[in-house]
Design an enzyme around this catalytic site. Structure first.
Site, mmCIF file in Angstrom:
data_model
loop_
_atom_site.group_PDB
_atom_site.id
_atom_site.type_symbol
_atom_site.label_atom_id
_atom_site.label_comp_id
_atom_site.label_asym_id
_atom_site.label_seq_id
_atom_site.Cartn_x
_atom_site.Cartn_y
_atom_site.Cartn_z
ATOM 1 N N HIS A 36 14.329 12.307 12.709
ATOM 2 C CA HIS A 36 13.025 12.462 12.064
ATOM 3 C C HIS A 36 11.905 12.380 13.102
ATOM 4 C CE1 HIS A 36 10.195 12.131 8.641
ATOM 5 N NE2 HIS A 36 9.481 11.476 9.521
ATOM 6 N N SER A 55 -17.000 0.780 -19.889
ATOM 7 C CA SER A 55 -17.525 -0.293 -19.036
ATOM 8 C C SER A 55 -18.350 0.262 -17.877
ATOM 9 C CB SER A 55 -16.383 -1.129 -18.453
ATOM 10 O OG SER A 55 -15.752 -1.877 -19.458
ATOM 11 N N GLU A 58 -5.638 4.767 -10.780
ATOM 12 C CA GLU A 58 -6.772 4.972 -9.886
ATOM 13 C C GLU A 58 -6.440 5.919 -8.735
ATOM 14 O OE1 GLU A 58 -5.572 2.028 -10.878
ATOM 15 O OE2 GLU A 58 -7.145 1.327 -12.212
ATOM 16 N N GLY A 80 11.664 11.609 0.092
ATOM 17 C CA GLY A 80 11.327 10.212 0.362
ATOM 18 C C GLY A 80 9.978 9.856 -0.244
ATOM 19 N N GLN A 97 -11.205 -9.393 -11.547
ATOM 20 C CA GLN A 97 -12.070 -8.285 -11.964
ATOM 21 C C GLN A 97 -13.327 -8.155 -11.095
ATOM 22 O OE1 GLN A 97 -10.525 -6.821 -15.003
ATOM 23 N NE2 GLN A 97 -9.071 -8.341 -14.234
ATOM 24 N N ARG A 115 -22.765 -5.453 -13.400
ATOM 25 C CA ARG A 115 -22.554 -5.632 -14.833
ATOM 26 C C ARG A 115 -23.811 -6.138 -15.559
ATOM 27 N NH1 ARG A 115 -20.919 -9.577 -18.429
ATOM 28 N NH2 ARG A 115 -19.665 -8.803 -20.164
ATOM 29 N N ASP A 170 -14.682 -13.058 -16.738
ATOM 30 C CA ASP A 170 -13.385 -12.375 -16.577
ATOM 31 C C ASP A 170 -12.611 -12.870 -15.361
ATOM 32 O OD1 ASP A 170 -13.241 -10.918 -18.876
ATOM 33 O OD2 ASP A 170 -14.083 -9.073 -18.015
ATOM 34 N N ASN A 207 15.896 16.752 1.256
ATOM 35 C CA ASN A 207 16.777 16.849 2.423
ATOM 36 C C ASN A 207 17.587 15.579 2.642
ATOM 37 O OD1 ASN A 207 15.133 15.029 3.821
ATOM 38 N ND2 ASN A 207 13.883 16.647 4.704
#
Lengths: 596, 596
Positions: free
Chosen positions: A217, A311, A332, A112, A393, A439, A389, A141
């Site tokens: 389960h 960056s 990520e 799963g 961002q 930045r 941007d 399973n």
């Protein structure tokens, strides 16, 4: 799971039950953390702790929790959020390369669980890195928590995906011990690629009324008839322990790692920063310089990227230490997950990306808190000050995300010197840490010898006549300094604080400033109003009876020039000046009222 | 991208540039949001807005932002965080089925983007659902932001993955117009599975000094010689617009959707809750009952699960409305992303899972805020009160996550009646919303006719002699009520508030309570200290000069019984009693000091 866990612990893996952290010991990561009971049973059987402790499962006084956590010395990272264990296993496998050990990493996943995207991020990265010291086993399973899984027992669905992702793939009957042992041997001899063993299993195998049935389960048997029947059925299948031969004493049969001497990884001191006062340097760039320098003096330091190294400036680390730089491309989750695995094995990993995209790994950030691993996150491009941007961002909730977890150090430097000092400080701070970088270029305002202890703050402007304290950090500190200059022209003096450490926070320093400035505390942050600097300061000073006036971004921003956005979204010097004047006016009115 | 965007807009897609929201119009999702300029150019060329507006790209006064947002009426969901557009496209394709429309959904992805796990979650779900009305195009230009992509121009790497995931896969030269048109036609005629067109392209095609070269990602040409040369090169390749034939007037050539009458989806009123006072019902179960009832009266309501429907009780919706229930298996990102797409097309989606696992989709939660879409999140199993499963399953940062976004309604009911009322309220609240539900059963304390407006609170205990206000929500409200009973025995009266709406928050109600109870505000929450109820209340009352005493979970919890954990982690009735007494003592000392 009992079958292949037995095979792993008592035939395949090399480890010392009494010293699970041995640097050359094979690793076992239970990615499907809900199967914790089999993990605990295996370690107990191996001699890590007394068998009778197993009866305290899930009790408050026991470390045998519902899902494994590193409270147990044989658990590297907490699991229980699916799709994370395989990412951590990559970190563990990368660490073997780093320390030049031949230990292998085994990870057991659920079928799963294979629906989680992080699993396929891991699939790509492990294949790309050719991690032949990594062996995954998927327990197919066919039953998820709430229903049958997507592909049930269609093994080819799994096989063709893993083959497509570049893994050596073996399909076996997961209850056939010889097949399990053969598959593990095949994995060991496979070079240049990781192996995925797809084990077809029957959930609840051995108990007739549960075998392969939905609705069981995570459900314990009812005490009484139901449980007695299940135990009786299992007991008929027990094979008596032989009195001699290799199986007579399972524990003695475990392969143990040699205790070979290894060089202790002790860092040399990092040279002081070398910036000029007033020099314009973005903190993101200073971060890149700092991790590269730190990597020079400490071989445990590694860096991880998700295709934004130019960056975040982590490319400076790559240039200096290419063998300790791990590229994850735009993924990520595996970047953070593998950092967790690296940290659990003694490395000091610095994963970095745009701070906005660290939210992609928020569940890993959460699990890193539970694991309390030494992962040092860095997020660049914080706030509206990134400019054109646009909102997708801009990180405006990253401080809230990291501050929410109780054991993260949360740092937010404003200049190059403090960035470099804090990079070194966070590296050696026990537990997870986060640094927010910006930045735009900002001027160096601190001398190269200035110290920045975690949990401190800097009072950068003060006098005995200050009418208010303005608390900024990062880019807003410079707005506060501009406001200071403007207010001084009209003979209004303010105290300005650089809150470079949000967690832990310097309560005493903040309360002292509030006391000295008429109780007027103003925070200003390039972050949404909830969970950031305003909330951090407010909680710190609440017990002393002080409240906080907050300037923050209060709506979804848009594209524009940085200075236009700082103005439009209410966190500029002009807004600070206005707020100081407003607060003063309110206070005057109150005094008049009190005097009446 | 210019080639296949031209093919899509001027040969393939059916849409009305003047009415992008037409329910039968094909959808175009630019998952690689950084390619926004081509999107804007195509819509301008199609006649959606004047061409000269393009020159305001990324300016603060223009909605042509750095990455597309739904400020533009032709953008369904904001993109710019990679791997999300394809998830939203699934929601759009599912919506076509829901409203029985034959509109098609097109999504353009980047090759670098394909490393995101969410892409493969989408891969599975789209294939499983047989979405043949979905066509994706991957722009394989071989260059990421910071370097070459993982597989560069090895098209087979992409093809074998998508084929393995069950997609009809076509590899083409992305600059060959006939190949593009043929591939789109092939996609249209493919039944039972979605199509992935893998277009091999050259980044910067047509400008000799940029073509296929690294280091130009997101970089404008320098004004002057560099830009002039690029434009001159492109101009030599221009084909003159023919004066007659179909290409003479591109706009006239666009296929437009018929404006067929469609039934307006107007909901009937939902019947009142039907609980008995004192009845023990978990709010998670009341949530399941409520969405099923809401689905009866409003066909726009849909529910999405990630294989925990039996724990969140969304299975009640599935039973009642199987055709509007979307199973995503264990893949939270695509669950939330496809909810975003559904919402953008007029559905009212309720995605739900354990609140802890909503953090897996935190970046989608963030982008849903930017898109301001009507997604109604529900997270169950909040806090330590879930008990033995341990910290990995406990949401203790979910309120911080949702409160951080400026436009979410954040709701936290304590009983079945308020849950049902708030489910209906959140469904029709404009914008995104979150409801936190709890695992343990709690008694019904409100009458079935009680109303719960978003932004309100309930004072559940009060007198003229209250010495403090205790603010709880969810399970802690019942701890507050227990504390009330205990304190009353020693003749101490407290006000008790049920803060069922954290965002927006009833400032006036909180300030009034603070004023009436000696300024003593105590919050108690089954959540970490930062970003939750304490912070929400503190900010609300700060301007009125009040501070807040906070009881919250302040360390990583562990497995144990719910009541043991509530006690151990400091949020039980006993802790509330203690805190009320402490606050009273402090106040007495202050009064004595003031009197001197």
């Amino acid at each position: 799971m009992a079958d292949f866990t037995a095979a792993l612990f008592f035939a395949e893996m090399r480890f010392d039950p009494k010293d699970p952290h041995n640097p050359d010991a094979d690793r076992f990561v239970l990615s499907k953390g809900h199967a914790a009971p089999i993990l605990y049973s295996a370690w107990a059987e191996a001699g890590a702790f007394p068998r009778e402790d197993l009866l305290q499962l899930r009790e408050i006084g026991s470390d045998l929790e519902g899902h494994p956590t590193p409270r147990l010395n044989f658990v590297d990272v907490a699991t229980g959020s699916l799709g994370q264990g395989i990412c951590a296993a990559i970190g563990s496998a990368l660490n073997a390369r780093r320390i030049k050990s031949d230990y292998r990493t085994y990870v057991v996943m659920g079928d799963g669980e294979s629906a989680e995207g992080s699993v396929w991020e891991a699939g790509d990265v492990a294949a790309m890195d050719g991690l032949d010291n990594l062996c995954a086993i998927t327990d197919v399973n066919a039953l998820g928590q709430s229903r049958a899984t997507m592909w049930q027992h269609d093994m080819e669905q799994f096989a063709r995906r893993w083959r497509a992702f570049g893994w050596h793939t073996v399909v076996i009957d997961g209850h056939d011990m010889n097949a399990i042992l053969d598959a593990l041997a095949e994995a060991r001899s496979t070079k240049g690629q990781p192996t995925m063993i797809l084990a077809r299993t029957i959930k609840g195998k051995g108990v007739s009324f549960v075998e392969g049935k939905d609705g069981w389960h995570g459900k314990p048997f009812k005490k009484g008839e139901e449980m007695d029947r299940a135990i009786a059925e299992l007991e008929t299948q027990f094979v008596p322990v032989p009195t001699d031969g290799p199986a007579a004493n399972l524990t003695a049969h475990i392969q143990r790692p040699a205790s070979r001497p290894r060089p202790v990884e002790t860092p040399k001191p990092m040279p002081a920063p070398a910036y000029k006062m007033g020099e314009q340097v973005a903190t993101r760039e200073a971060y890149g310089v700092a991790i590269a320098k730190l990597g020079d003096v400490d071989t445990r330091v590694v860096a991880l990227d998700a295709d934004v190294k130019n960056s975040t400036f982590s490319d400076k680390f790559e240039k200096a230490h290419p063998d300790r730089f791990y590229q994850n491309f735009i993924a990520e989750q595996v970047m953070v997950g593998s950092a967790m695995g690296l940290a659990a094995r003694g490395a000091i990993p610095f994963p970095s990306t745009f701070a906005a995209f660290l939210t992609r790994a928020a569940d890993f950030v959460r699990m890193a808190a539970i694991s309390n691993v030494n992962v040092k996150f860095a997020g660049s491009h914080a706030g509206v000050s990134i400019g054109e941007d646009g909102p997708s961002q801009m990180a405006l909730e990253d401080l809230a995300m990291f501050r929410a977890e109780p054991n993260y150090a949360v740092l937010y430097p404003c200049d190059a010197v403090s960035t470099e000092r804090l990079v070194a400080a966070m590296a050696y701070h026990p537990g997870p840490a986060y640094m927010r970088t910006s930045r735009p270029k900002t001027p160096v305002i601190y001398g190269n010898d200035e110290q920045f202890p975690i949990g401190g703050l800097k009072v950068v402007r003060q006098s005995t006549d200050d009418v208010a304290t303005v608390v900024g950090a990062g880019v807003t500190l410079f707005e506060a300094l501009k406001a200071y200059d403007q207010l001084r022209e009209s003979r209004t003096l303010i105290r300005v604080i650089d809150l470079y450490s949000l967690s832990p926070i310097d309560r005493d320093g903040l309360v002292a400033a509030a006391r000295a400035t008429g109780g007027n505390l103003i925070t200003v942050e390039d972050h949404y109003a909830a969970g950031g600097i305003g909330d951090a300061v407010a909680e710190a000073v609440a017990d002393a009876g002080f409240t906080v006036h907050r300037l923050a971004v209060r709506e979804i921003p848009r594209s524009g020039k940085p200075e236009e956005l700082i103005e439009r979204f209410g966190i500029s010097a002009a807004h600070i000046v206005q707020e100081v004047q407003r607060v003063q006016k309110v206070q005057k009115v109150q005094k008049v009222q009190e005097a009446r």
